[in-house]
Design a protein around this motif. Structure first.
Motif, mmCIF file in Angstrom:
data_model
loop_
_atom_site.group_PDB
_atom_site.id
_atom_site.type_symbol
_atom_site.label_atom_id
_atom_site.label_comp_id
_atom_site.label_asym_id
_atom_site.label_seq_id
_atom_site.Cartn_x
_atom_site.Cartn_y
_atom_site.Cartn_z
ATOM 1 N N CYS A 33 2.109 4.421 18.067
ATOM 2 C CA CYS A 33 2.166 3.101 17.424
ATOM 3 C C CYS A 33 1.148 3.015 16.296
ATOM 4 O O CYS A 33 1.457 2.515 15.211
ATOM 5 C CB CYS A 33 1.900 1.989 18.443
ATOM 6 N N ASP A 34 -0.068 3.498 16.550
ATOM 7 C CA ASP A 34 -1.099 3.495 15.501
ATOM 8 C C ASP A 34 -0.644 4.312 14.291
ATOM 9 O O ASP A 34 -0.772 3.867 13.149
ATOM 10 C CB ASP A 34 -2.418 4.068 16.036
ATOM 11 N N ALA A 35 -0.116 5.502 14.561
ATOM 12 C CA ALA A 35 0.333 6.375 13.465
ATOM 13 C C ALA A 35 1.486 5.740 12.693
ATOM 14 O O ALA A 35 1.503 5.765 11.457
ATOM 15 C CB ALA A 35 0.756 7.733 14.020
ATOM 16 N N ALA A 36 2.442 5.156 13.403
ATOM 17 C CA ALA A 36 3.589 4.518 12.745
ATOM 18 C C ALA A 36 3.145 3.310 11.933
ATOM 19 O O ALA A 36 3.631 3.088 10.818
ATOM 20 C CB ALA A 36 4.635 4.118 13.790
ATOM 21 N N ALA A 37 2.216 2.536 12.476
ATOM 22 C CA ALA A 37 1.713 1.359 11.750
ATOM 23 C C ALA A 37 1.045 1.774 10.448
ATOM 24 O O ALA A 37 1.275 1.160 9.398
ATOM 25 C CB ALA A 37 0.741 0.578 12.626
ATOM 26 N N ASP A 38 0.220 2.814 10.507
ATOM 27 C CA ASP A 38 -0.443 3.299 9.294
ATOM 28 C C ASP A 38 0.570 3.782 8.261
ATOM 29 O O ASP A 38 0.486 3.443 7.080
ATOM 30 C CB ASP A 38 -1.411 4.442 9.628
ATOM 31 N N ALA A 39 1.535 4.578 8.722
ATOM 32 C CA ALA A 39 2.525 5.149 7.801
ATOM 33 C C ALA A 39 3.400 4.079 7.175
ATOM 34 O O ALA A 39 3.642 4.097 5.959
ATOM 35 C CB ALA A 39 3.389 6.172 8.535
ATOM 36 N N SER A 49 2.384 -8.085 2.160
ATOM 37 C CA SER A 49 1.402 -7.851 3.217
ATOM 38 C C SER A 49 2.140 -7.660 4.545
ATOM 39 O O SER A 49 3.292 -8.085 4.685
ATOM 40 C CB SER A 49 0.446 -9.042 3.327
ATOM 41 N N PRO A 50 1.492 -7.037 5.517
ATOM 42 C CA PRO A 50 2.121 -6.898 6.828
ATOM 43 C C PRO A 50 2.552 -8.245 7.426
ATOM 44 O O PRO A 50 3.568 -8.323 8.115
ATOM 45 C CB PRO A 50 1.035 -6.238 7.672
ATOM 46 N N ALA A 51 1.818 -9.304 7.124
ATOM 47 C CA ALA A 51 2.179 -10.630 7.639
ATOM 48 C C ALA A 51 3.504 -11.127 7.063
ATOM 49 O O ALA A 51 4.209 -11.903 7.710
ATOM 50 C CB ALA A 51 1.068 -11.630 7.327
ATOM 51 N N ASP A 52 3.860 -10.671 5.863
ATOM 52 C CA ASP A 52 5.103 -11.101 5.227
ATOM 53 C C ASP A 52 6.337 -10.637 5.997
ATOM 54 O O ASP A 52 7.406 -11.235 5.869
ATOM 55 C CB ASP A 52 5.191 -10.587 3.786
ATOM 56 N N CYS A 53 6.199 -9.564 6.743
ATOM 57 C CA CYS A 53 7.337 -9.012 7.482
ATOM 58 C C CYS A 53 6.917 -8.668 8.913
ATOM 59 O O CYS A 53 7.363 -7.663 9.477
ATOM 60 C CB CYS A 53 7.890 -7.787 6.762
ATOM 61 N N ALA A 54 6.066 -9.503 9.495
ATOM 62 C CA ALA A 54 5.412 -9.194 10.765
ATOM 63 C C ALA A 54 6.375 -8.823 11.885
ATOM 64 O O ALA A 54 6.195 -7.805 12.549
ATOM 65 C CB ALA A 54 4.524 -10.360 11.195
ATOM 66 N N ASN A 55 7.396 -9.646 12.130
ATOM 67 C CA ASN A 55 8.313 -9.344 13.236
ATOM 68 C C ASN A 55 9.076 -8.052 12.986
ATOM 69 O O ASN A 55 9.201 -7.219 13.882
ATOM 70 C CB ASN A 55 9.281 -10.502 13.479
ATOM 71 N N SER A 56 9.579 -7.876 11.782
ATOM 72 C CA SER A 56 10.304 -6.647 11.461
ATOM 73 C C SER A 56 9.372 -5.444 11.533
ATOM 74 O O SER A 56 9.765 -4.373 12.016
ATOM 75 C CB SER A 56 10.927 -6.738 10.065
ATOM 76 N N LEU A 57 8.143 -5.598 11.073
ATOM 77 C CA LEU A 57 7.179 -4.506 11.115
ATOM 78 C C LEU A 57 6.856 -4.129 12.559
ATOM 79 O O LEU A 57 6.783 -2.940 12.893
ATOM 80 C CB LEU A 57 5.907 -4.877 10.350
ATOM 81 N N THR A 58 6.693 -5.108 13.422
ATOM 82 C CA THR A 58 6.405 -4.836 14.837
ATOM 83 C C THR A 58 7.528 -4.025 15.468
ATOM 84 O O THR A 58 7.284 -3.022 16.135
ATOM 85 C CB THR A 58 6.210 -6.152 15.614
ATOM 86 N N VAL A 59 8.758 -4.445 15.248
ATOM 87 C CA VAL A 59 9.899 -3.725 15.820
ATOM 88 C C VAL A 59 10.023 -2.336 15.188
ATOM 89 O O VAL A 59 10.279 -1.350 15.879
ATOM 90 C CB VAL A 59 11.202 -4.540 15.656
ATOM 91 N N ALA A 60 9.802 -2.241 13.871
ATOM 92 C CA ALA A 60 9.877 -0.947 13.194
ATOM 93 C C ALA A 60 8.816 0.018 13.722
ATOM 94 O O ALA A 60 9.087 1.204 13.910
ATOM 95 C CB ALA A 60 9.728 -1.127 11.683
ATOM 96 N N SER A 93 16.819 7.466 15.153
ATOM 97 C CA SER A 93 16.456 8.212 13.961
ATOM 98 C C SER A 93 16.510 7.368 12.692
ATOM 99 O O SER A 93 17.573 6.947 12.246
ATOM 100 C CB SER A 93 17.359 9.432 13.813
ATOM 101 N N GLY A 94 15.328 7.102 12.139
ATOM 102 C CA GLY A 94 15.222 6.381 10.881
ATOM 103 C C GLY A 94 15.470 4.887 10.935
ATOM 104 O O GLY A 94 15.439 4.218 9.911
ATOM 105 N N MET A 95 15.691 4.337 12.125
ATOM 106 C CA MET A 95 16.003 2.905 12.210
ATOM 107 C C MET A 95 14.835 2.026 11.785
ATOM 108 O O MET A 95 15.035 0.980 11.181
ATOM 109 C CB MET A 95 16.460 2.540 13.621
ATOM 110 N N GLY A 96 13.615 2.425 12.112
ATOM 111 C CA GLY A 96 12.448 1.631 11.732
ATOM 112 C C GLY A 96 12.330 1.496 10.228
ATOM 113 O O GLY A 96 12.097 0.414 9.698
ATOM 114 N N GLU A 97 12.524 2.598 9.542
ATOM 115 C CA GLU A 97 12.461 2.584 8.082
ATOM 116 C C GLU A 97 13.588 1.741 7.492
ATOM 117 O O GLU A 97 13.377 0.991 6.539
ATOM 118 C CB GLU A 97 12.541 4.016 7.566
ATOM 119 N N ARG A 98 14.776 1.843 8.039
ATOM 120 C CA ARG A 98 15.902 1.043 7.530
ATOM 121 C C ARG A 98 15.668 -0.438 7.767
ATOM 122 O O ARG A 98 16.011 -1.272 6.933
ATOM 123 C CB ARG A 98 17.208 1.501 8.167
ATOM 124 N N LEU A 99 15.058 -0.774 8.898
ATOM 125 C CA LEU A 99 14.760 -2.172 9.195
ATOM 126 C C LEU A 99 13.806 -2.761 8.161
ATOM 127 O O LEU A 99 13.953 -3.905 7.743
ATOM 128 C CB LEU A 99 14.167 -2.289 10.606
#
Length: 115
Positions: A33-39, A49-60, A93-99
Motif C-alpha cells: 500500500c505504501d509503495a502503491a501510494a507513492d507511485a 492533490s490526493p484529496a481531490d480524488c481521495a476515494n478513487s485514490l484509496t481504492v486504486a 491488472s492495471g485497474m488501479g491506474e485506469r480508475l
C-alpha cells in the motif's frame, strides 16, 4: 495523504478460501500500500492533490497493492473493501491506474477514438 493510505491499509480483505490474512501477509500488503501510494501520487497531474480524488485514490492503492500481493505472495485475495467500496476480484491488472486515469498525467485514455 496519510488518511488515504490509512484507509487503504485498513481495508477489509477476504482470501479466496474465506480465511483472514495472517499478520505477515497483512504486513506485506501494508508495505505494498505504501509503495502503491507513492507511485500513484507521484503520477497525479500538476495541480491535482490526493484529496481531490481521495476515494478513487484509496481504492486504486488497494487494487495496486492487491495486484502486487498476488504476484509476490501467490495468495488469492478475492474481495476487499476500501473507501466505502466493495470490490469482488477476478483480476486486477492495471485497474488501479485506469480508475485514476482522469487525475493522472496524460489524462484518461479513450479506446477506439480516431482523429
Amino acid at each position: 495523504m496519510d488518511e488515504i493510505i490509512s484507509a487503504a491499509k485498513g481495508g477489509a480483505l477476504t482470501l479466496a478460501g474465506g480465511e483472514d490474512l495472517s499478520s505477515e501477509q497483512r504486513s506485506l500488503l501494508q508495505s505494498f500500500c505504501d509503495a502503491a501510494a507513492d507511485a500513484l501520487s507521484a503520477r497525479l497531474r500538476p495541480g491535482v492533490s490526493p484529496a481531490d480524488c481521495a476515494n478513487s485514490l484509496t481504492v486504486a492503492i488497494m487494487l495496486e497493492a492487491v495486484e502486487l500481493f498476488r504476484k509476490v505472495n501467490g495468495g488469492e485475495i478475492s474481495r476487499f473493501e476500501a473507501a466505502g467500496v466493495s470490490v469482488q476480484l477476478s483480476g486486477t491488472s492495471g485497474m488501479g491506474e485506469r480508475l485514476l486515469a482522469p487525475w493522472l498525467k496524460g489524462g484518461a485514455a479513450f479506446l477506439g477514438v480516431r482523429s
